[in-house]
Design a protein around this motif. Structure first.
Motif, short mmCIF file in Angstrom:
data_model
loop_
_atom_site.label_atom_id
_atom_site.label_comp_id
_atom_site.label_asym_id
_atom_site.label_seq_id
_atom_site.Cartn_x
_atom_site.Cartn_y
_atom_site.Cartn_z
N GLU A 17 0.85 -1.19 0.00
CA GLU A 17 0.00 0.00 0.00
C GLU A 17 0.89 1.24 0.00
OE1 GLU A 17 -3.29 0.33 -0.12
OE2 GLU A 17 -3.54 -1.84 -0.33
N PRO A 18 0.55 2.22 -0.81
CA PRO A 18 1.37 3.43 -0.80
C PRO A 18 1.34 4.09 0.56
CG PRO A 18 -0.70 3.77 -1.99
CD PRO A 18 -0.61 2.30 -1.71
N THR A 19 2.51 4.53 0.98
CA THR A 19 2.60 5.22 2.27
C THR A 19 1.93 6.57 2.15
OG1 THR A 19 4.71 4.13 2.72
CG2 THR A 19 4.18 6.07 4.04
#
Length: 260
Positions: A125-127
């Motif tokens: 998941e993108p930070t």
């Protein structure tokens, strides 16, 4: 139905891999009926371990070698990275590799097999970006709203304005902790005192007692000397200094509000 032979989800995937290859073998003229029966009744991993434990390779391996289909063998499946280190021992892997290389098979072909979707690492998941720090304008507007909701401290004789610690902090940041009087004898005055705070003073250009607002547009940062001059200097000097500082306070506040 794939039999569960006690090797968990990856073991089931291994059995499915073996069974899924059978239609291609039949199309090539080889029907591994007994092998299919073993996988279906005993499980894929158990079947592979039994075949590797035999003193000599199965006739099925010889048939696949003659048909140049060693990449459809149990030994090939055992050596696939997503199976080998999870389901088989070092000795079993070594035996599978030996049987393949003994028949001239290039083990590098194993690493050319695409990683199956079920084995691929999930896309992280993108930070999320940390929320942006509130701007000068946002902090001013939030404090203005808070002041409207916060009544002045009143007594029977006087109404005392409540000074905003937020506005004081904003003016210090805006000035970089330095004296804002252009005529300061020490324009680079920047002394750090207790608690790592600059030894300067935030002052209202026009006092609250005069009915002027507790607001950054009416506040400047002064070194102790300039503050003393503004507070206790000659009247004419004080009036001139106030006029100068009032313009500076407005200009710097407006520039900070627009981000200039």
């Amino acid at each position: 139905m794939v039999r569960d032979d006690g090797y968990g989800e990856r073991g089931k995937r291994f059995a499915e891999y073996l069974l899924d290859g059978i239609p291609a073998l039949r199309k090539a003229g080889y029907n591994p009926y007994e092998f299919q029966r073993m996988v279906s009744t005993s499980g894929g991993v158990t079947t592979a371990k039994q075949l590797l434990a035999q003193g000599k390779p199965s006739t099925g391996l010889t048939t696949l070698w003659m048909k140049e289909m060693l990449d459809s063998s149990v030994e090939f499946a055992v050596c696939l990275p997503w199976f080998r280190d999870h389901l088989f021992t070092y000795e079993e892997i070594e035996q599978a590799e030996f049987r393949l290389t003994e028949r001239g098979f290039d083990l590098a072909r194993i690493h050319a097999v695409p990683v199956p979707a079920w084995c691929a690492a999930p896309t992280p998941e993108p930070t999320p970006e940390p929320p942006a720090a509130p701007t000068y304008r946002q902090r001013v507007e939030a404090e203005e709203a808070a002041q409207l909701a916060r009544p002045a401290t009143s007594t029977a004789l006087t109404t005392e304005a409540v000074r905003s610690a937020v506005f004081r902090s904003l003016v210090l940041e805006r000035a970089g902790g330095r004296c804002e009087n252009p005529g300061c004898g020490h324009p680079d005055f920047h002394v750090i005192g207790r608690n790592d705070m600059p030894v300067v003073e935030v002052d209202h250009v026009h006092g609250l007692g005069e009915g002027c607002p507790d607001h950054p547009a009416n506040m400047v940062v002064l070194c102790p000397n300039c503050h003393a001059v503004k507070t206790r200097g000659r009247d004419a000097e004080v009036a001139e200094l106030r006029k100068l500082l009032a313009g500076i306070a407005r200009q710097r506040h407006e520039a900070a509000m627009t981000g200039a």
